[in-house]
Design a protein around this motif. Structure first.
Motif, PDB file in Angstrom:
ATOM      1  N   ILE A  83       0.841  -1.207   0.000  1.00 18.38           N
ATOM      2  CA  ILE A  83       0.000   0.000   0.000  1.00 18.38           C
ATOM      3  C   ILE A  83       0.870   1.249   0.000  1.00 18.38           C
ATOM      4  N   LEU A  84       1.860   1.263   0.886  1.00 22.54           N
ATOM      5  CA  LEU A  84       2.710   2.454   1.030  1.00 22.54           C
ATOM      6  C   LEU A  84       3.563   2.712  -0.198  1.00 22.54           C
ATOM      7  N   ALA A  85       3.861   1.657  -0.943  1.00 25.75           N
ATOM      8  CA  ALA A  85       4.656   1.816  -2.171  1.00 25.75           C
ATOM      9  C   ALA A  85       3.948   2.724  -3.164  1.00 25.75           C
ATOM     10  N   GLN A  86       2.627   2.745  -3.104  1.00 23.37           N
ATOM     11  CA  GLN A  86       1.861   3.588  -4.023  1.00 23.37           C
ATOM     12  C   GLN A  86       2.010   5.073  -3.684  1.00 23.37           C
ATOM     13  N   TYR A  87       2.501   5.345  -2.472  1.00 20.14           N
ATOM     14  CA  TYR A  87       2.790   6.717  -2.064  1.00 20.14           C
ATOM     15  C   TYR A  87       4.288   7.023  -2.151  1.00 20.14           C
ATOM     16  N   HIS A  88       5.054   6.015  -2.626  1.00 20.88           N
ATOM     17  CA  HIS A  88       6.526   6.094  -2.640  1.00 20.88           C
ATOM     18  C   HIS A  88       7.069   6.294  -1.224  1.00 20.88           C
ATOM     19  N   ILE A  89       6.465   5.567  -0.282  1.00 24.86           N
ATOM     20  CA  ILE A  89       6.890   5.619   1.118  1.00 24.86           C
ATOM     21  C   ILE A  89       7.429   4.250   1.513  1.00 24.86           C
ATOM     22  N   VAL A  90       8.621   4.261   2.130  1.00 18.15           N
ATOM     23  CA  VAL A  90       9.228   3.014   2.608  1.00 18.15           C
ATOM     24  C   VAL A  90       9.185   3.023   4.137  1.00 18.15           C
ATOM     25  N   PRO A  91       8.443   2.095   4.741  1.00 10.01           N
ATOM     26  CA  PRO A  91       8.328   2.105   6.207  1.00 10.01           C
ATOM     27  C   PRO A  91       9.569   1.534   6.894  1.00 10.01           C
ATOM     28  N   ASN A  92       9.938   2.128   8.016  1.00 11.86           N
ATOM     29  CA  ASN A  92      10.986   1.547   8.856  1.00 11.86           C
ATOM     30  C   ASN A  92      10.342   0.511   9.802  1.00 11.86           C
ATOM     31  N   TYR A  93       9.268   0.919  10.436  1.00  5.38           N
ATOM     32  CA  TYR A  93       8.475  -0.006  11.239  1.00  5.38           C
ATOM     33  C   TYR A  93       7.118   0.645  11.505  1.00  5.38           C
ATOM     34  N   PHE A  94       6.168  -0.111  11.991  1.00  5.33           N
ATOM     35  CA  PHE A  94       4.842   0.432  12.257  1.00  5.33           C
ATOM     36  C   PHE A  94       4.214  -0.256  13.459  1.00  5.33           C
ATOM     37  N   GLU A  95       3.205   0.395  14.029  1.00  5.26           N
ATOM     38  CA  GLU A  95       2.487  -0.159  15.169  1.00  5.26           C
ATOM     39  C   GLU A  95       1.007   0.186  15.043  1.00  5.26           C
ATOM     40  N   THR A  96       0.174  -0.662  15.611  1.00  4.10           N
ATOM     41  CA  THR A  96      -1.267  -0.424  15.571  1.00  4.10           C
ATOM     42  C   THR A  96      -1.682   0.391  16.793  1.00  4.10           C
ATOM     43  N   VAL A  97      -2.354   1.510  16.528  1.00  7.54           N
ATOM     44  CA  VAL A  97      -2.847   2.372  17.599  1.00  7.54           C
ATOM     45  C   VAL A  97      -4.350   2.540  17.385  1.00  7.54           C
ATOM     46  N   GLY A  98      -5.138   1.795  18.163  1.00  9.72           N
ATOM     47  CA  GLY A  98      -6.585   1.825  17.954  1.00  9.72           C
ATOM     48  C   GLY A  98      -6.935   1.260  16.597  1.00  9.72           C
ATOM     49  N   LYS A  99      -7.628   2.073  15.795  1.00 11.09           N
ATOM     50  CA  LYS A  99      -8.033   1.637  14.460  1.00 11.09           C
ATOM     51  C   LYS A  99      -7.089   2.161  13.372  1.00 11.09           C
ATOM     52  N   VAL A 100      -5.966   2.706  13.804  1.00  4.53           N
ATOM     53  CA  VAL A 100      -5.027   3.313  12.862  1.00  4.53           C
ATOM     54  C   VAL A 100      -3.669   2.625  12.960  1.00  4.53           C
ATOM     55  N   VAL A 101      -2.976   2.515  11.837  1.00  2.00           N
ATOM     56  CA  VAL A 101      -1.602   1.990  11.827  1.00  2.00           C
ATOM     57  C   VAL A 101      -0.649   3.187  11.778  1.00  2.00           C
ATOM     58  N   LYS A 102       0.197   3.290  12.789  1.00  2.00           N
ATOM     59  CA  LYS A 102       1.183   4.375  12.867  1.00  2.00           C
ATOM     60  C   LYS A 102       2.457   3.909  12.160  1.00  2.00           C
ATOM     61  N   ILE A 103       2.865   4.657  11.142  1.00  2.00           N
ATOM     62  CA  ILE A 103       3.975   4.233  10.290  1.00  2.00           C
ATOM     63  C   ILE A 103       5.158   5.188  10.442  1.00  2.00           C
ATOM     64  N   TYR A 104       6.301   4.634  10.808  1.00  2.00           N
ATOM     65  CA  TYR A 104       7.519   5.421  10.964  1.00  2.00           C
ATOM     66  C   TYR A 104       8.349   5.278   9.692  1.00  2.00           C
ATOM     67  N   THR A 105       8.750   6.404   9.128  1.00  2.00           N
ATOM     68  CA  THR A 105       9.561   6.389   7.902  1.00  2.00           C
ATOM     69  C   THR A 105      10.631   7.467   7.996  1.00  2.00           C
ATOM     70  N   ASN A 106      11.541   7.458   7.041  1.00  2.00           N
ATOM     71  CA  ASN A 106      12.557   8.511   6.977  1.00  2.00           C
ATOM     72  C   ASN A 106      11.949   9.848   6.562  1.00  2.00           C
ATOM     73  N   GLN A 107      10.758   9.790   5.946  1.00  2.00           N
ATOM     74  CA  GLN A 107      10.076  11.027   5.518  1.00  2.00           C
ATOM     75  C   GLN A 107       9.177  11.611   6.598  1.00  2.00           C
ATOM     76  N   GLY A 108       9.046  10.899   7.718  1.00  2.68           N
ATOM     77  CA  GLY A 108       8.165  11.367   8.776  1.00  2.68           C
ATOM     78  C   GLY A 108       7.275  10.245   9.276  1.00  2.68           C
ATOM     79  N   VAL A 109       6.313  10.587  10.096  1.00  2.00           N
ATOM     80  CA  VAL A 109       5.398   9.595  10.665  1.00  2.00           C
ATOM     81  C   VAL A 109       4.017   9.783  10.032  1.00  2.00           C
ATOM     82  N   PHE A 110       3.402   8.669   9.630  1.00  2.92           N
ATOM     83  CA  PHE A 110       2.116   8.713   8.947  1.00  2.92           C
ATOM     84  C   PHE A 110       1.089   7.848   9.669  1.00  2.92           C
ATOM     85  N   ALA A 111      -0.181   8.090   9.331  1.00  2.00           N
ATOM     86  CA  ALA A 111      -1.288   7.287   9.876  1.00  2.00           C
ATOM     87  C   ALA A 111      -2.044   6.677   8.710  1.00  2.00           C
ATOM     88  N   LEU A 112      -2.160   5.364   8.717  1.00  4.55           N
ATOM     89  CA  LEU A 112      -2.911   4.659   7.677  1.00  4.55           C
ATOM     90  C   LEU A 112      -4.182   4.104   8.299  1.00  4.55           C
TER      91      LEU A 112
END
Length: 335
Positions: free
Chosen positions: A4-33
């Motif tokens: 999914i993230l590849a479609q945004y050209h985002i490469v995740p370092n790691y991620f965690e589930t927070v409630g109903k959202v996936v918190k994604i850590y990347t070199n470009q910043g932190v995102f919520a999926l």
């Protein structure tokens, strides 16, 4: 997830589930999926609503990113997702009352920036009034029939005794709500235009964050839609009073913060008070009680009725404070 993230050209370092959202850590910043309810997203035009708010200069919503191909919603394994920046709320451990004040201030700004005048459809107005009046009349029948039956018994059940204790308060709330509805209908018949605004649709303190700059932002606008401004208010307040008995003016303060940015018109306030005061739960609870089997659930039914009573009493205090403010304004205007 990486697909999914590849479609945004985002490469995740790691991620965690927070409630109903996936918190994604990347070199470009932190995102919520967030996984989206696709029917709700498209039915309520989530993307259009967010973009419309931003186009109107309202920045108090979390933006939604598009993929490299311009899509805002990504489908993967029959599920649908959208991507947002992750916002760490700095307000979570601060004064709770202040957090609510910020939310209602932002809600007022959102309603103010999206308000539109709409011609009153007199036919729809009549239909809405007739439908509601008919439903409330049937509810009143249930309320009055049950107390007649209860009072005719030599020995009342605990449930019947509790209901008889509450009845006059319930009937008073019903009559007040009907009176406000009648006043609203009378006013609306003489009114040419009404207002619609962009409602959040699922207003909750968990859907409101405060960023590092101290700006409040709304998330989870999947239920957002254009309708009367009192919808957000009624839905939120009705739910917020489902608690133990409270007599605090903080909720009235939040409404004042809202009205500093978006003042309700007289007819809007009438309908708001009518919807708020109406004792919605009682007729359905009585019907449920009458259909019960056995006596084992008597205690639960009594507790359920008590919770409904507390809910009504909490709302009564809230509504009475609004009325006091209205009378105070009239007194000042009359000087």
């Amino acid at each position: 997830m990486s697909v999914i993230l590849a479609q945004y050209h985002i490469v995740p370092n790691y991620f965690e589930t927070v409630g109903k959202v996936v918190k994604i850590y990347t070199n470009q910043g932190v995102f919520a999926l967030k996984e989206a309810n696709v029917n709700r997203v498209y039915r309520n035009n989530l993307i259009e609503n967010v973009r419309s708010l931003q186009d109107k200069g309202f920045r108090n919503v979390v933006p939604i990113y598009h993929t490299q191909s311009g899509d805002y919603i990504v489908e993967f394994n029959t599920k649908h997702y959208y991507l947002m920046p992750w916002i760490e709320s700095v307000d979570e451990k601060s004064d709770e009352n202040l957090h609510f004040q910020r939310m209602f201030t932002s809600l007022g700004k959102m309603h103010n920036s999206t308000q539109k005048e709409k011609k009153v459809d007199k036919d729809q107005l009549q239909i809405h009034y007739d439908t509601l009046t008919k439903r409330w009349s049937k509810d009143k029948e249930v309320l009055e029939n049950f107390i007649e039956v209860a009072e005719d018994n030599w020995y009342m059940s605990p449930y019947e005794l509790s209901y008889c204790t509450y009845f006059h308060k319930i009937l008073s709330a019903h009559q007040f709500a009907k009176g406000q509805l009648d006043e609203w209908f009378k006013k609306m018949k003489e009114t040419e235009n009404t207002r619609v605004v962009m409602n959040h649709g699922n207003l909750s303190i968990s859907h409101f964050l405060v960023n590092k700059r101290g700006e409040g932002v709304f998330i989870n606008l999947e239920n957002a839609q254009e309708t009367t401004p009192i919808q957000d208010l009624t839905n939120y307040y009705k739910n917020s009073f489902k608690t133990y008995p409270i007599q605090q003016s903080d909720r009235n303060t939040w409404l004042k913060m809202y009205e500093k940015n978006f003042s309700l018109r007289e007819e809007e306030r009438m309908l708001f008070l009518s919807y708020m005061a109406y004792p919605t739960q009682f007729s359905s609870k009585i019907s449920k009680y009458l259909k019960r089997s056995g006596v084992n659930n008597e205690k639960d039914n009594v507790r359920d009725l008590l919770n409904a009573y507390w809910h009504m009493i909490n709302i009564e205090y809230f509504v009475s404070k609004i009325q006091e403010d209205i009378e105070a304004e009239k007194s000042i205007d009359g000087l």
